[in-house]
Motif scaffolding. Sequence first.
Motif, mmCIF file in Angstrom:
data_model
loop_
_atom_site.group_PDB
_atom_site.id
_atom_site.type_symbol
_atom_site.label_atom_id
_atom_site.label_comp_id
_atom_site.label_asym_id
_atom_site.label_seq_id
_atom_site.Cartn_x
_atom_site.Cartn_y
_atom_site.Cartn_z
ATOM 1 N N ALA A 143 -0.402 2.894 2.576
ATOM 2 C CA ALA A 143 0.770 2.894 1.689
ATOM 3 C C ALA A 143 1.819 3.803 2.301
ATOM 4 C CB ALA A 143 0.399 3.405 0.311
ATOM 5 N N ASP A 144 3.059 3.327 2.298
ATOM 6 C CA ASP A 144 4.181 4.182 2.696
ATOM 7 C C ASP A 144 4.940 4.454 1.399
ATOM 8 O OD1 ASP A 144 6.684 5.115 3.324
ATOM 9 O OD2 ASP A 144 7.032 3.732 4.970
ATOM 10 N N ILE A 145 4.766 5.671 0.888
ATOM 11 C CA ILE A 145 5.348 5.989 -0.426
ATOM 12 C C ILE A 145 6.618 6.841 -0.286
ATOM 13 C CG2 ILE A 145 3.178 5.740 -1.697
ATOM 14 C CD1 ILE A 145 3.052 8.885 -1.726
ATOM 15 N N ALA A 146 7.326 6.635 0.845
ATOM 16 C CA ALA A 146 8.521 7.455 1.120
ATOM 17 C C ALA A 146 9.437 7.559 -0.099
ATOM 18 C CB ALA A 146 9.280 6.874 2.306
ATOM 19 N N HIS A 147 9.638 6.435 -0.768
ATOM 20 C CA HIS A 147 10.583 6.449 -1.884
ATOM 21 C C HIS A 147 10.018 7.066 -3.150
ATOM 22 C CE1 HIS A 147 14.540 4.698 -1.245
ATOM 23 N NE2 HIS A 147 13.998 4.321 -0.098
ATOM 24 N N ILE A 148 8.765 6.771 -3.421
ATOM 25 C CA ILE A 148 8.218 7.119 -4.744
ATOM 26 C C ILE A 148 7.343 8.372 -4.727
ATOM 27 C CG2 ILE A 148 8.334 4.779 -5.706
ATOM 28 C CD1 ILE A 148 5.337 4.504 -4.838
ATOM 29 N N SER A 192 4.273 -1.048 0.806
ATOM 30 C CA SER A 192 5.379 -0.111 0.885
ATOM 31 C C SER A 192 6.688 -0.791 0.603
ATOM 32 C CB SER A 192 5.466 0.460 2.283
ATOM 33 O OG SER A 192 6.710 1.091 2.413
ATOM 34 N N THR A 193 7.618 -0.031 0.097
ATOM 35 C CA THR A 193 8.927 -0.604 -0.196
ATOM 36 C C THR A 193 10.011 0.441 -0.026
ATOM 37 O OG1 THR A 193 8.623 0.018 -2.471
ATOM 38 C CG2 THR A 193 8.078 -2.246 -1.905
ATOM 39 N N THR A 194 11.194 -0.074 0.189
ATOM 40 C CA THR A 194 12.334 0.833 0.288
ATOM 41 C C THR A 194 13.445 0.396 -0.660
ATOM 42 O OG1 THR A 194 13.689 1.980 1.941
ATOM 43 C CG2 THR A 194 13.476 -0.367 2.230
ATOM 44 N N ALA A 195 13.326 -0.838 -1.149
ATOM 45 C CA ALA A 195 14.346 -1.331 -2.092
ATOM 46 C C ALA A 195 13.677 -2.227 -3.125
ATOM 47 C CB ALA A 195 15.417 -2.104 -1.337
ATOM 48 N N THR A 213 4.653 9.255 4.047
ATOM 49 C CA THR A 213 5.825 9.462 3.196
ATOM 50 C C THR A 213 6.892 10.256 3.958
ATOM 51 O OG1 THR A 213 6.658 10.333 1.086
ATOM 52 C CG2 THR A 213 4.891 11.580 2.120
ATOM 53 N N THR A 214 8.096 10.180 3.466
ATOM 54 C CA THR A 214 9.102 11.139 3.898
ATOM 55 C C THR A 214 9.050 12.279 2.882
ATOM 56 O OG1 THR A 214 10.797 10.025 2.587
ATOM 57 C CG2 THR A 214 10.655 9.406 4.907
ATOM 58 N N THR A 215 9.687 13.393 3.240
ATOM 59 C CA THR A 215 9.649 14.521 2.303
ATOM 60 C C THR A 215 11.012 14.766 1.653
ATOM 61 O OG1 THR A 215 9.884 15.930 4.273
ATOM 62 C CG2 THR A 215 7.699 15.760 3.319
ATOM 63 N N HIS A 216 11.984 13.907 1.987
ATOM 64 C CA HIS A 216 13.359 14.220 1.560
ATOM 65 C C HIS A 216 13.937 13.307 0.483
ATOM 66 C CE1 HIS A 216 13.334 11.739 5.290
ATOM 67 N NE2 HIS A 216 14.228 11.028 4.646
ATOM 68 N N LYS A 217 13.152 12.382 -0.039
ATOM 69 C CA LYS A 217 13.739 11.465 -1.033
ATOM 70 C C LYS A 217 13.426 12.013 -2.433
ATOM 71 C CE LYS A 217 13.779 7.495 2.060
ATOM 72 N NZ LYS A 217 12.929 7.681 3.229
ATOM 73 N N THR A 218 12.618 11.284 -3.239
ATOM 74 C CA THR A 218 12.324 11.828 -4.575
ATOM 75 C C THR A 218 11.572 13.162 -4.494
ATOM 76 O OG1 THR A 218 10.416 10.343 -4.621
ATOM 77 C CG2 THR A 218 12.334 9.672 -5.919
ATOM 78 N N SER A 265 9.652 12.472 11.023
ATOM 79 C CA SER A 265 10.380 11.590 10.090
ATOM 80 C C SER A 265 9.408 10.551 9.523
ATOM 81 C CB SER A 265 11.497 10.859 10.829
ATOM 82 O OG SER A 265 10.925 9.916 11.720
ATOM 83 N N GLY A 266 9.908 9.767 8.576
ATOM 84 C CA GLY A 266 9.095 8.699 7.996
ATOM 85 C C GLY A 266 8.764 7.644 9.033
ATOM 86 N N SER A 267 9.722 7.319 9.886
ATOM 87 C CA SER A 267 9.478 6.301 10.911
ATOM 88 C C SER A 267 8.404 6.776 11.882
ATOM 89 C CB SER A 267 10.763 6.017 11.696
ATOM 90 O OG SER A 267 11.748 5.524 10.831
ATOM 91 N N GLN A 268 8.487 8.053 12.241
ATOM 92 C CA GLN A 268 7.497 8.581 13.173
ATOM 93 C C GLN A 268 6.100 8.627 12.533
ATOM 94 O OE1 GLN A 268 9.583 11.563 15.110
ATOM 95 N NE2 GLN A 268 8.636 11.105 17.071
ATOM 96 N N GLY A 282 11.323 -4.278 2.045
ATOM 97 C CA GLY A 282 10.552 -3.477 2.998
ATOM 98 C C GLY A 282 11.447 -2.626 3.887
ATOM 99 N N HIS A 283 10.806 -1.837 4.759
ATOM 100 C CA HIS A 283 11.550 -0.981 5.693
ATOM 101 C C HIS A 283 11.408 -1.536 7.110
ATOM 102 C CE1 HIS A 283 12.273 2.726 8.159
ATOM 103 N NE2 HIS A 283 13.268 2.799 7.307
ATOM 104 N N LEU A 284 12.359 -1.187 7.968
ATOM 105 C CA LEU A 284 12.346 -1.654 9.366
ATOM 106 C C LEU A 284 11.001 -1.408 10.047
ATOM 107 C CD1 LEU A 284 15.819 -0.278 10.506
ATOM 108 C CD2 LEU A 284 15.157 -2.676 10.492
#
Length: 424
Positions: free
Chosen positions: A195-200, A169-172, A221-226, A92-95, A120-122
Amino acid sequence: MNLAKTDPKIYDLIKKEIERQKDGLVLIPSENYASPAVLSAMGTPLSNKYSEGYPKKRYYGGNQFIDEIETLAIERAKKIFHAEHANVQPHSGSQANATVYLALLNYRDKVLGIDLSAGGHLTHGSPVNFSGKLYNFAYYGVDSKTERINLREVEKIAKKFKPKLIIVSTTAYSRTLEFKKFRKIADRIKAYLMADIAHIAGLVVAGLHPHPFPWCDVVTTTTHKTLRGPRGGLILCKIKDRLDPKGKLTLSQKIDKAVFPGTQGGPLEHVIAAKAVCFLEAMRPSFKKYQKQIILNARAMADEFKKQGIRIVSGGTDNHLMVIDISPFKTESKRIQDELDEVGLYVNRNAIPFDKRPPYNPSGIRLGSPAITTRGLKEKEAREVVRLIVSLIKNIKNTKIKNQIKKRVKEITRKFPIYVDFQW
Ligand SMILES: Cc1ncc(COP(=O)(O)O)c(C=O)c1O
């Protein structure tokens, strides 16, 4: 289907959830609809296989095909992100973030991250998260007037605090992230830059947002958002360790070791196969077209909110999301979210910068365009969706209007269906 016979309760609940996804409009910016090809790779006996380690260096036998699958995923990830090294195993992104911290930091080391209320994210150092408990975090926020990240402020804090790692990094946060400028700050204090680009991630792959490379040492990054793949994480990095060039391990080796054996056991190879499919989909011209439309739709949504008299944090959006300020309304964000749920419009409540309200019931609502764009909605429909949302917020007690909105949402979902060929 077997499942219907084996476990009718679970079968039925899955069916209901699929119907819910089909019948509603998802405006949660971190959600999307993975393609049937991605879903099909995930639901396979690959889930049965133990493959601790990495391709050609496994601890179990029988990994010849798994090795090929994971190697393909790695090569495709490197290609779409122009990365020197990729680790596709984070669950996951957190991991992924936990892994990077383990690779680069020691217990209580200093890290500079973005404040949760600024977008930001948790996992970027929240006191209730492992990151805030294990590491010594300082935070940068956004400017109180512009509600954008103020790089002079970031530099001031960085120089005083002297972190070992800076996180961008940002989430919102709806504005462009300036990785190059962050790198200058990191260079001045000899810090790693992540950089945490999970969102973008999808926007970055499509070349519609500045690229974190070559400026960042590590990118998660996560792989499940954009990016629209399976639920999962991904780490990309440079091979050389800029701050420890003569160390025993390269940066990429440190990252790999922090994933396994550092934080994870057996990788989810069925998800890794699905990641590979998603990376292939992201190479297609249609993916770039999709990402362009995400931005056009988000801009149209932000413009329509403004037309309807609703304030957007920072005044607009450069990416796929926006946070609206609902503090002028008497109704609380939790109630608004619940009412929207009932008509099939899915959003999530979110803090706004300098929010005086608690995180459980904050002053903002976060909305994004990735999922509705996957359905095929364009600017005209995105604007209509915004008008439906505003109408519900303004007429929260009016059942007649609520029913009309519900009916209209259903009509839109019928006009722009998803998972038409998905058999369940
Ligand atoms: C920027 C960012 N990083 C990390 C995560 C965590 O990802 P996951 O939910 O896969 O753990 C999120 C989730 O929303 C996120 O927005």
